[in-house]
Design an enzyme around this catalytic site. Structure first.
Site, PDB file in Angstrom:
ATOM      1  N   SER A   1       3.299  -1.448  10.175  1.00  0.00           N
ATOM      2  CA  SER A   1       4.413  -2.278  10.318  1.00  0.00           C
ATOM      3  C   SER A   1       5.446  -2.778  10.415  1.00  0.00           C
ATOM      4  CB  SER A   1       5.168  -1.124  12.280  1.00  0.00           C
ATOM      5  OG  SER A   1       5.036   0.070  12.185  1.00  0.00           O
TER       6      SER A   1
ATOM      7  N   ASN B   1       0.368  -1.338   0.025  1.00  0.00           N
ATOM      8  CA  ASN B   1      -0.425   0.336  -0.129  1.00  0.00           C
ATOM      9  C   ASN B   1       0.957   1.358   0.255  1.00  0.00           C
ATOM     10  OD1 ASN B   1      -1.854   1.919   0.526  1.00  0.00           O
ATOM     11  ND2 ASN B   1      -2.198   1.805   3.036  1.00  0.00           N
ATOM     12  N   TRP B   2       1.045   1.672  -1.039  1.00  0.00           N
ATOM     13  CA  TRP B   2       1.581   2.978  -1.037  1.00  0.00           C
ATOM     14  C   TRP B   2       1.819   3.877  -0.539  1.00  0.00           C
ATOM     15  CZ3 TRP B   2       3.607   1.948  -7.571  1.00  0.00           C
ATOM     16  CH2 TRP B   2       4.539   0.848  -7.376  1.00  0.00           C
ATOM     17  N   LYS B   3      -0.223   4.152  -0.155  1.00  0.00           N
ATOM     18  CA  LYS B   3      -0.025   5.074   0.070  1.00  0.00           C
ATOM     19  C   LYS B   3      -0.390   7.011  -0.523  1.00  0.00           C
ATOM     20  CE  LYS B   3      -0.439   3.395   5.141  1.00  0.00           C
ATOM     21  NZ  LYS B   3      -0.197   3.315   6.445  1.00  0.00           N
TER      22      LYS B   3
ATOM     23  N   GLU C   1      -5.262  -4.581  10.227  1.00  0.00           N
ATOM     24  CA  GLU C   1      -4.260  -3.980  10.457  1.00  0.00           C
ATOM     25  C   GLU C   1      -4.847  -3.045  11.676  1.00  0.00           C
ATOM     26  OE1 GLU C   1      -2.046  -2.538   6.718  1.00  0.00           O
ATOM     27  OE2 GLU C   1      -4.129  -1.334   6.929  1.00  0.00           O
TER      28      GLU C   1
ATOM     29  N   GLY D   1       5.179   1.450   5.285  1.00  0.00           N
ATOM     30  CA  GLY D   1       5.847   1.746   4.317  1.00  0.00           C
ATOM     31  C   GLY D   1       7.235   1.053   3.737  1.00  0.00           C
TER      32      GLY D   1
ATOM     33  N   HIS E   1      -9.423   0.967   4.753  1.00  0.00           N
ATOM     34  CA  HIS E   1      -8.188   1.663   5.191  1.00  0.00           C
ATOM     35  C   HIS E   1      -8.413   2.183   6.289  1.00  0.00           C
ATOM     36  CE1 HIS E   1      -4.481   2.825   6.293  1.00  0.00           C
ATOM     37  NE2 HIS E   1      -3.808   1.948   5.772  1.00  0.00           N
TER      38      HIS E   1
ATOM     39  N   GLY F   1       2.724   2.313  10.927  1.00  0.00           N
ATOM     40  CA  GLY F   1       3.167   3.159  10.742  1.00  0.00           C
ATOM     41  C   GLY F   1       3.822   4.030  11.944  1.00  0.00           C
TER      42      GLY F   1
ATOM     43  N   GLU G   1      -6.845   4.174   7.762  1.00  0.00           N
ATOM     44  CA  GLU G   1      -7.008   6.056   7.471  1.00  0.00           C
ATOM     45  C   GLU G   1      -7.989   6.543   7.005  1.00  0.00           C
ATOM     46  OE1 GLU G   1      -3.418   4.978   5.056  1.00  0.00           O
ATOM     47  OE2 GLU G   1      -2.269   4.972   6.991  1.00  0.00           O
TER      48      GLU G   1
HETATM   49  P1  PGA Z   1       2.898   0.563   7.593  1.00  0.00           P
HETATM   50  O1  PGA Z   1       1.529   0.268   6.352  1.00  0.00           O
HETATM   51  O2  PGA Z   1       3.018  -0.935   7.032  1.00  0.00           O
HETATM   52  O3  PGA Z   1       3.008   1.250   7.258  1.00  0.00           O
HETATM   53  O4  PGA Z   1       2.809   0.594   9.057  1.00  0.00           O
HETATM   54  C1  PGA Z   1       0.573  -0.128   6.876  1.00  0.00           C
HETATM   55  C2  PGA Z   1      -0.452  -0.172   5.811  1.00  0.00           C
HETATM   56  O5  PGA Z   1      -1.524   0.666   6.454  1.00  0.00           O
HETATM   57  O6  PGA Z   1      -1.791  -0.859   5.188  1.00  0.00           O
END
Ligand code: PGA
Length: 252
Positions: free
Chosen positions: A211, A14-16, A170, A233, A100, A176, A102
């Site tokens: 993470s 997931n490159w966000k 998640e 990340g 997600h 993150g 976010e």
């Molecule tokens: P992260 O993000 O690996 O940077 O913690 C995971 C995600 O939000 O899918």
């Protein structure tokens, strides 16, 4: 007779909100060199919307799937700024990340909207990656299973075959932050999710996210009910994403 589990793991990046088209294409080139055509693991990348079309072109002929990070549930109409399953399929997406944390926390997505998106994505023959997870406050209040199972139930409402959906657990506090759930704590939640899925449960892939790094991937992926990873990340560079993919290989 109960079905025998046979779940090919998925490692999805997931490159966000990261990477220009040029940066995305460079990363895809590196991934194709190292992670194309692997047997026993499915690899998916999730660029920003503006990079989906060029990345689809760069992935042509490869085994790597393409995920959008979000969608609206309607296909067309007066929905300024939105994208739809129809249009995402048109540019070559195979998967869509839905719900997600976010999106839920920063953009006000509700369980009901998430469910509409899941069904709209399925209706176009794409694979939703339905994200669920508890916040730190919910975990500390002992509400983890109630919250997560509630999100799973709401997200899958009206879905006939849950094995067409990929789930991603998640924990919000692990995203993150560098904090990962202990493998056994993650396994407990994954097993509880699987316990809710009925007859198709042995076939549903449930990814862990939060993470995930090369250093912790193997022990997470070794858990019985963890069928891959959703990686933020560490998916932005081939030298951190590829080792996670390799950790998901049979015997990896
Ligand atoms: P992260 O993000 O690996 O940077 O913690 C995971 C995600 O939000 O899918």
């Amino acid at each position: 007779m109960s079905e025998m589990p046979s779940r090919t793991p998925i490692v999805a990046g997931n490159w966000k909100l990261n990477l220009t088209v040029g940066e995305a294409l460079a990363l895809v080139k590196a991934l194709r060199a190292e992670a194309d055509g692997l047997e026993g693991v499915e690899v998916v990348v999730g660029p920003v919307a503006t990079a989906l079309h060029p990345v689809a072109g760069a992935l042509e002929g490869s085994s790597i799937g393409l995920a959008a990070q979000n969608t609206h549930w309607e296909d067309r109409g007066a929905f300024t700024g939105e994208l739809s399953p129809e249009l995402l399929k048109d540019v070559g997406c195979t998967h869509v990340i839905v719900g997600h944390s976010e999106r839920r926390q920063l953009f006000g997505e509700t369980d009901e909207g998430v469910n509409r998106k899941v069904r709209a994505v399925l209706a176009k023959g794409l694979t939703p990656i339905l994200c669920v997870g508890e916040t730190l406050a919910q975990r500390e209040a002992g509400e983890t299973l109630e919250v997560v199972l509630g999100q799973v139930e709401a997200g899958l409402e009206g879905v006939e075959d849950a094995s067409a959906v990929v789930l991603a657990y998640e924990p919000v506090w692990a995203i993150g932050t560098g904090k990962t759930a202990k493998p056994e704590d993650a396994q407990e939640v994954h097993a509880a999710i699987r316990g809710k899925l009925g007859q198709v449960a042995p076939r549903v892939r449930i990814l862990y996210g939060g993470s995930v790094k090369p250093a912790n991937a193997a022990e997470l992926l070794a858990q019985e009910d963890i069928d891959g990873a959703l990686v933020g990340g560490a998916s932005l560079r081939a030298d951190t994403f590829v080792p996670i993919i390799r950790a998901a290989l049979p015997g990896g």
